[in-house]
Structure formats: structure tokens, C-alpha cells
Design a protein around this motif. Structure first.
Motif, short mmCIF file in Angstrom:
data_model
loop_
_atom_site.label_atom_id
_atom_site.label_comp_id
_atom_site.label_asym_id
_atom_site.label_seq_id
_atom_site.Cartn_x
_atom_site.Cartn_y
_atom_site.Cartn_z
N HIS A 176 0.85 -1.21 0.00
CA HIS A 176 0.00 0.00 0.00
C HIS A 176 0.88 1.26 0.00
O HIS A 176 0.71 2.15 -0.83
CB HIS A 176 -0.90 -0.04 1.25
CG HIS A 176 -1.66 1.23 1.51
ND1 HIS A 176 -3.02 1.33 1.34
CD2 HIS A 176 -1.25 2.45 1.92
CE1 HIS A 176 -3.40 2.56 1.64
NE2 HIS A 176 -2.34 3.26 2.01
N GLU A 177 1.86 1.30 0.92
CA GLU A 177 2.73 2.49 1.02
C GLU A 177 3.59 2.63 -0.23
O GLU A 177 3.80 3.74 -0.72
CB GLU A 177 3.62 2.40 2.27
CG GLU A 177 2.86 2.35 3.59
CD GLU A 177 1.89 3.51 3.78
OE1 GLU A 177 2.07 4.57 3.17
OE2 GLU A 177 0.89 3.33 4.53
N HIS A 180 1.74 4.29 -3.01
CA HIS A 180 1.73 5.76 -2.87
C HIS A 180 3.01 6.36 -3.44
O HIS A 180 2.99 7.36 -4.15
CB HIS A 180 1.68 6.15 -1.38
CG HIS A 180 0.31 6.05 -0.75
ND1 HIS A 180 -0.83 6.48 -1.39
CD2 HIS A 180 -0.08 5.62 0.47
CE1 HIS A 180 -1.87 6.28 -0.58
NE2 HIS A 180 -1.44 5.76 0.54
N GLU A 217 -6.14 6.74 -1.12
CA GLU A 217 -5.98 5.65 -0.15
C GLU A 217 -6.57 4.35 -0.70
O GLU A 217 -5.99 3.28 -0.55
CB GLU A 217 -6.66 6.01 1.18
CG GLU A 217 -5.96 7.09 1.97
CD GLU A 217 -4.48 6.82 2.18
OE1 GLU A 217 -4.11 5.65 2.40
OE2 GLU A 217 -3.69 7.77 2.09
#
Ligand code: ZN
Length: 300
Positions: A176-177, A180, A217
Motif C-alpha cells: 500500500h505504502e 503511494h 488511499e
């Protein structure tokens, strides 16, 4: 009339349209396409405001009669139009540059701080969040994770997160990070923050900025889901979500529902984004230029 139409369009795209779109549920099914639509709406609103400022003085002179469109009067009208349009563009660019400088300075300090506070023995065990980023582990009783974007990105997790998450959930969080960082979601977010700050305080609305933040997100959640599994991503969100955190709650519900947008919905959203920018140009700006340029003696 072009200036009036464009001013009305700018107001509609800055107020009612974001309000309706921010409340809609369907964008969550196609977050990537929905972010493009938000960007198109923002771009179209700025272009309409600039176009309105450019067209207004010329249209006013044309309404007053042909004799007004010559010599000094025309020069003054063009100068006023250029100043009005320039003010809008300069305000936006000024806010964007200031925000970019401040954000990068703050990030550099933040990066130094997490490097200093890193629990090296634990971060060395896990390795990097991805090939292009460095993992840092902070002491802390609350499980959370975030990233510090930029040229030397960091993925930061707390010890509590490492103790709470299982291996799959941790991989989902790191994916997930990394999503980003790889897609530079920070730049998209920065654009909307700048637009928000550039607006006059009274006309300011947080809807676009907050809705895009949430969609980013969800886009990163989708990366975690595809790298690991829906179950792993949901488990991680459950561990991170404090009671009453509505944003994490919405993301968790979406992952649990295994929401996947249809290709048709995504295509429709991309087409709508293109239409928001192209239609006003074809329907309002080109007809105005077709009249204004010959009237000003540019085209005969
Ligand atoms: Zn995130």
C-alpha cells in the motif's frame, strides 16, 4: 455571452459539482478513473475562470459598439483581460510553489527524524518496503504506517504494527505504502491542496481535497489487495482503524465487499473527464474566438 457562460461554468465546477461527486459512492469502485475526473473538473474550473476573465473586457467593448473596439480602448481592454487572467494563474502558481517548497523542507526534516529514531535491529530484519524505498521502524504503542515521499523515500511502521500484523498483512501494508510512492500520489494530493488554498476563504471547500485523498488511499489499498489478498488488506485496516475512524471504516467496508469496478464504469468516467475539459472549449471558447478575433482585426 462567452464570459458569462464561462464564469457560470467555473462556479458550477467549483461548488455544486464537487458537492455531488463527493457524496457519490460509485467513484470508490473506480478510484483511478475517479481521480482523473476530479483533476479534469479542477482543470476545467480554472480554465473557465481564466477564459471568463479574458473574454469579459472584449465582449463589453463589442456590446458598446464597433467604434469602441479601436485604438486605445481596445488596448486597455486587452490589458485588463490579461491582468485579470494573469492574476488567477499567478495566484495558483504562487500557492503551488510555496506549498511545494514548504512540503519538501518539512519532508527532509521528517526523513532525518525517522532515520534517527529507527529501530535498526527490527527494520533490518524486515528489509525495505520495496526496491526503491527504505523501511524505518519507530517505537510506539499505536499500530500505524505511512510513507515519506520524495527523492529518498521512506516507509515508516511502528513496532506496534509489526507486533499486531501477521506476515501477509504486513506485506499488504508495505505494498500500500509503496503504491503511494511509486505513483507519486503526494503530487496529486499537493495539486488539490494548492487549489484549495488558492481559492478565496469564503468560496473554499474541502470536498475535492478530501475526496481525492480518500480515493488515493483506496487506490493504494487496491495495490495491497493485488500484491497480497483482500483478507490481508482487510486485516491490516482492521488493526489500524481506531473506533470511530470513518475513513478507515469506509476503506475496510470496501475491501471486505471485494469491490471491483467494471471496465465500463471506468471507461465512462474517463470519457466524462475528457468531456468536462473539451465540451466547454468547443461549445463556448471556439465560437467566442471566431467572433472576437475578426472583430479585433486579428483575423479578417
Ligand atoms: Zn495510504
Amino acid at each position: 455571452m462567452a464570459s458569462v457562460w464561462l464564469a457560470a461554468l467555473a462556479l458550477v465546477l467549483a461548488g455544486p459539482v464537487p458537492s455531488v461527486l463527493a457524496r457519490a459512492q460509485w467513484p470508490q469502485r473506480v478510484p483511478r478513473a475517479a481521480i482523473v475526473l476530479w483533476q479534469a473538473i479542477a482543470l476545467a474550473a480554472v480554465l473557465a475562470a481564466v477564459g471568463s476573465a479574458l473574454a469579459a473586457p472584449e465582449e463589453l467593448l463589442r456590446a458598446l459598439g464597433p467604434e469602441q473596439r479601436q485604438g486605445t480602448t481596445m488596448v486597455v481592454a486587452v490589458a485588463i483581460a490579461a491582468i485579470l487572467a494573469g492574476l488567477i494563474v499567478l495566484r495558483l502558481l504562487g500557492v503551488l510553489v510555496l506549498l511545494a517548497v514548504r512540503t519538501r523542507r518539512r519532508r527532509a526534516r521528517h526523513r532525518d527524524m525517522v532515520d534517527l529514531l529507527d529501530r535498526a535491529e527490527r527494520s533490518a530484519l524486515i528489509g525495505g518496503g520495496g526496491a526503491k524505498s527504505v523501511l524505518r521502524v519507530l517505537d510506539g504503542a499505536v499500530p500505524f504506517a505511512y510513507c515519506v515521499p520524495g527523492r529518498a523515500p521512506r516507509v515508516v511502521v511502528t513496532e506496534a504494527a509489526l507486533d499486531t500484523l501477521d506476515a501477509d498483512e504486513l506485506r499488504a501494508v508495505l505494498a500500500h505504502e509503496q503504491a503511494h510512492l511509486d505513483a507519486r500520489h503526494d503530487l496529486v494530493r499537493e495539486g488539490f491542496v494548492a487549489l484549495h488554498q488558492a481559492f478565496p476563504v469564503l468560496a473554499r471547500s474541502r470536498q475535492a481535497r478530501d475526496a481525492v485523498g480518500m480515493l488515493l488511499e483506496m487506490l493504494a489499498d487496491d495495490a495491497g489487495r493485488s500484491r497480497c489478498s483482500d483478507t490481508a488488506m482487510a486485516g491490516a485496516l482492521e488493526a489500524f482503524g481506531a473506533a470511530g475512524d470513518t475513513e478507515v471504516g469506509a476503506r475496510l467496508a470496501r475491501v471486505r465487499a471485494q469491490a471491483c469496478g467494471s471496465r465500463a464504469l471506468a471507461t465512462g468516467t474517463y470519457l466524462a473527464a475528457a468531456a468536462v475539459v473539451v465540451v466547454p472549449t468547443v461549445a463556448v471558447v471556439i465560437p467566442w474566438l471566431a467572433v472576437a478575433l475578426p472583430a479585433a482585426g486579428v483575423l479578417r
